[in-house]
Write an enzyme that holds these catalytic residues in place. Structure first.
Site, short mmCIF file in Angstrom:
data_model
loop_
_atom_site.label_atom_id
_atom_site.label_comp_id
_atom_site.label_asym_id
_atom_site.label_seq_id
_atom_site.Cartn_x
_atom_site.Cartn_y
_atom_site.Cartn_z
N TYR A 87 -16.90 84.15 50.50
CA TYR A 87 -15.96 83.12 51.23
C TYR A 87 -14.84 82.66 50.32
O TYR A 87 -15.21 82.34 49.24
CB TYR A 87 -16.61 82.03 51.99
CG TYR A 87 -15.63 80.97 52.23
CD1 TYR A 87 -14.83 81.13 53.33
CD2 TYR A 87 -15.56 79.68 51.47
CE1 TYR A 87 -13.85 80.18 53.77
CE2 TYR A 87 -14.54 78.82 51.79
CZ TYR A 87 -13.98 78.86 52.84
OH TYR A 87 -12.81 77.78 53.28
N ASN A 302 -10.53 73.57 45.94
CA ASN A 302 -11.66 72.93 46.83
C ASN A 302 -12.72 72.14 46.30
O ASN A 302 -13.68 72.45 45.85
CB ASN A 302 -12.42 74.22 47.32
CG ASN A 302 -13.36 74.09 48.72
OD1 ASN A 302 -14.26 74.56 48.90
ND2 ASN A 302 -12.97 72.81 49.49
#
Length: 754
Positions: A87, A302
């Site tokens: 991912y 992130n």
């Protein structure tokens, strides 16, 4: 951090920051980042000034830390090489670099207005943390976030290269600060959009802009972008400690070379800054852009770095406000002639909440040696209890019970924030090869980017700031209110009450629903206002004390001049003792009156106790007809004495007093100096009072009112005295830049168990 350590942690925080300001480098390890280190990097950036002493960051040389980073990076490289879907690295696309670039592009959706530049740049230490254009992050936030993110990435869970961490610290050490939109992240999936602007600066994206300190002197800067540029200008009379930029003026871009003359930039002890497209900002700073590799785009953006960084700055400030709230409460007890006994250890031991115990201990110790604060309320018999207040009001007496829970909540919130800035908040997380994963490494898809721990902590901090602010506000309003302040002038007027409204205009409210950082700003402003009010109250309290000390001599003189038959010293002393209580009580209850009317009322209050006492004295009935003469004598004496004291405290000569007769025989009065209340204060509280009066130069208010030369009061006045707001501003700046904190730390030295 243990709950009871709030005060000691605050002291440690101030001392630690000072160590960095005096040359100690900051070493980050991934697990030991402190709130002080974040504040040092955020608030004290490098500068182009040759006289600057920048705070520098260095990465740990611990080989174990480097090995963990390398091992997690190897896992990513092996997964990518094997064609495994990961991912944010290779999902849905076979080119990890292109995927990362598209991810950054997707996140660059923040709005920055005006389009050419922020209008104001606040980067230096005592600047407000929230004063920035409404669409951009204040640079201290961005610098703090950059540090927190670098610290997180070096923990070895993110799959990035060590070179990336080095490049991020190079940005900080060389003062390159990306311009980041204020809005764009709710921290539900990390601060993606905000952090993407840091990533774009690292790779030199020309669509992203950054602040950079210019070389000294400024030099030509290549421009290959059509992005509009801006430089800042500032007022020529601005302090060298003020912001390096004020209103921005857009400059047209050039396709070749843009020269930035120094007269278009703010140049002071901090040096010169310019706002440039990222490639040029990096060029000026001597930084080579770093192309990002697989996973590094997501590795930067992130995470919760912005949320954690701003929380860290807020937390550090809130901790200071909480300790200052206790200090101001102790000083308020002195200003209000309160009881130190409210904080007696016995009380808190009977209800042993740790925050209450330690806040009470702090205030009890601060008041040691005070002449204004009584040890305990004085016990009297029922027949002598004239209905006076037997105990201090809630805002003073229950302060430990009010501040204690805030101490506990803030200590717990500080622990949450400290844990967060030393955490890995990526997704996915990369576990280096180990026996548990067959030495192949493991990619974990989880949710460490969820920032609810910080949200809850900041909710508690905001509520605590609201409670502390409410306490300070109530104390402030009671000190100003003549119905509650035990004999101080209304509004703490230093001059004539009818022409001096003094601190009546200081009216603040803390709205707890506002953002936590805004609450911190308002709390700081409220604390500054409260401290100014306390200092004025202490001066007036000291003035009133001197007036009371002069009463026996003044009454004795009037008695002798009015009643010639009074020759026995013992009788005169008894008469004075009989008169003084009525006189002092009336003094306390007539502070709202103009001086002459007030002192006539005070003198008239002597009549009943005097006549009663004279009934057993040698004074003949015929002499009692001289009572009006006695009243006039006492009135004149009180008026003259109060005027003399006002002149001495405010540095005004009697002939300069408004309404003074030029022909009157007046002797000069020596100024008491800037700290007339010092001799009455506890040694510890005296330090903060003297800091305001001497170091900051904020004088007792009222000289202009006493002279009658307040600007606009009559024609031909220059209005030389500063405003009350000016004084509050000076104190507020001193709270923000840490000077008040250093004084408070000195006040706390030697207090054990905090």
């Amino acid at each position: 951090m243990a709950t009871h350590a709030l005060v000691s942690q605050y002291v440690q925080d101030v001392k630690e920051l000072d160590s960095y300001l005096t040359g100690c480098p900051i070493t980050i390890t991934g697990s030991t980042l402190s709130l002080s280190q974040i504040a040092a990097i955020a608030l004290y950036p490098p500068s182009s000034s040759p006289c600057s002493n920048p705070i520098t960051i260095q990465l740990t040389d611990d080989q174990h830390v480097k090995a963990k980073v390398a091992a997690s990076r190897a896992v990513i490289e092996s997964k990518v090489a094997a064609g495994i879907s990961v991912y944010g690295v290779s999902t849905g696309f076979d080119d990890p670099i292109a995927l990362g670039a598209a991810l950054l592009q997707h996140q660059h959706a923040g709005v920055i207005l005006p389009t050419y530049a922020p209008t104001t740049f606040f980067l230096h230490p005592h600047r407000s943390l929230i004063h920035s254009p409404s669409t951009t992050m204040p640079p201290p936030w961005t610098r703090a976030a950059l540090l927190v993110r670098a610290n997180s990435l070096m923990r070895g869970h993110s799959g990035v290269r060590w070179e990336l961490v080095e490049k991020m610290t190079e940005l900080l050490n060389k003062g390159v600060t990306p311009v980041v939109p204020m809005r764009g992240s709710v921290s539900a999936s990390g601060d993606l959009s905000s952090l993407s602007y840091i990533a774009a600066t690292l790779i030199g994206n020309p669509a992203i802009r950054a602040w950079v300190p210019l070389p000294h002197p400024s030099s030509a800067i290549s421009s290959t972008s059509s992005t509009p540029l801006s430089t800042g200008t500032s007022s020529p009379d601005s302090s060298p400690e003020l912001s390096p930029f004020s209103a921005s003026t857009p400059l047209p871009p050039s396709t070749d070379t843009l020269n930035l003359p120094t007269d278009t930039l703010k140049v002071d002890n901090y040096g010169s800054y310019a706002l440039l497209p990222a490639p040029q900002a990096l060029q000026v700073a001597g930084i080579t852009p770093l192309p990002l590799s697989s996973k590094e785009h997501l590795g930067i953006l992130n995470g919760t770095a912005f949320s954690a960084a701003v929380s860290a700055l807020v937390m550090r400030g809130a901790r200071g406000v909480s300790v200052l709230g206790a200090v101001l409460t102790a000083m308020s007890v002195e200003a209000m002639l309160g009881a130190r006994g409210s904080f007696d250890p016995f009380v808190s031991e009977a209800r042993p909440h740790i925050g209450q115990i330690h806040s009470a201990r702090l205030m009890h110790t601060l008041l040691t040696g005070s002449s204004f604060a009584s040890e305990h309320e004085v016990e009297v018999k029922l027949e002598d209890d004239a209905g006076v207040l037997r105990q201090d009001r809630y805002s003073l007496r229950t302060a430990p019970q009010w501040l204690g829970p805030q101490f506990e909540d803030l200590a717990n919130a500080a622990q949450v924030v400290t844990t967060e800035v030393n955490s890995t908040t990526d997704n996915p997380l990369i576990e280096p090869p180990s026996a548990s994963n067959n030495q192949t490494g493991q990619v974990h898809h989880a949710g460490n980017f969820q920032a609810l721990a910080l949200t809850n902590a900041m909710d508690h901090v905001r509520l605590s700031l609201a409670h502390i602010g409410k306490l300070m506000f109530v104390q402030l309003t009671e000190i100003v209110n003549p119905a509650m302040n035990r004999g101080l002038f209304p509004n703490l007027a230093g001059g004539e009450v009818g022409l001096d409204f003094a601190f009546k205009a200081i009216s603040l409210a803390l709205i707890s629903a506002r953002y936590t950082l805004t609450a911190l700003e308002v709390s700081t402003l409220l604390a500054a206002s409260h401290l100014i009010v306390i200092c004025q109250a202490l001066d007036l309290r000291a003035l009133g004390e001197e007036l009371r000390e002069a009463l026996p001599v003044l009454i004795r003189s009037s008695l002798l001049n009015t009643f010639p038959s009074l020759t026995d010293n013992t009788i005169i002393t008894s008469l004075v003792a009989a008169i003084i209580p009525a006189l002092t009580e009336t003094l306390d209850h007539t502070t709202t009156l103009e001086t002459s009317a007030r002192m006539y009322k005070v003198a008239s209050a002597c009549v009943v106790p005097l006549v009663t006492a004279l009934s057993t004295s040698p004074v003949q009935g015929a002499e009692l007809s001289a009572l009006p003469v006695f009243i006039s004598s006492v009135t004149a004496g009180l008026v003259n004495k109060l005027t003399e004291l006002r002149c001495a405290y405010l540095g005004v000569q009697p002939l300069a007093v408004r309404g003074a007769s030029p022909s009157a025989e007046q002797t000069g009065v020596a100024w008491r100096g800037p700290t007339p209340a010092s001799k009455y204060l506890a040694p510890r509280t005296r330090a903060l009072y003297e800091f305001v009066r001497v170091t900051l130069g904020v004088r007792m208010h009222g000289a202009g009112n006493l002279r009658g030369d307040v600007f606009g009061m009559r024609d031909g006045l220059e209005g030389e005295d500063g405003t009350i707001g000016n004084g509050i501003s000076v104190v507020c700046e001193a709270i923000r830049d840490g000077r008040v904190g250093r004084v408070v730390v000195g006040m706390l030295e030697g207090i054990e168990g905090l």
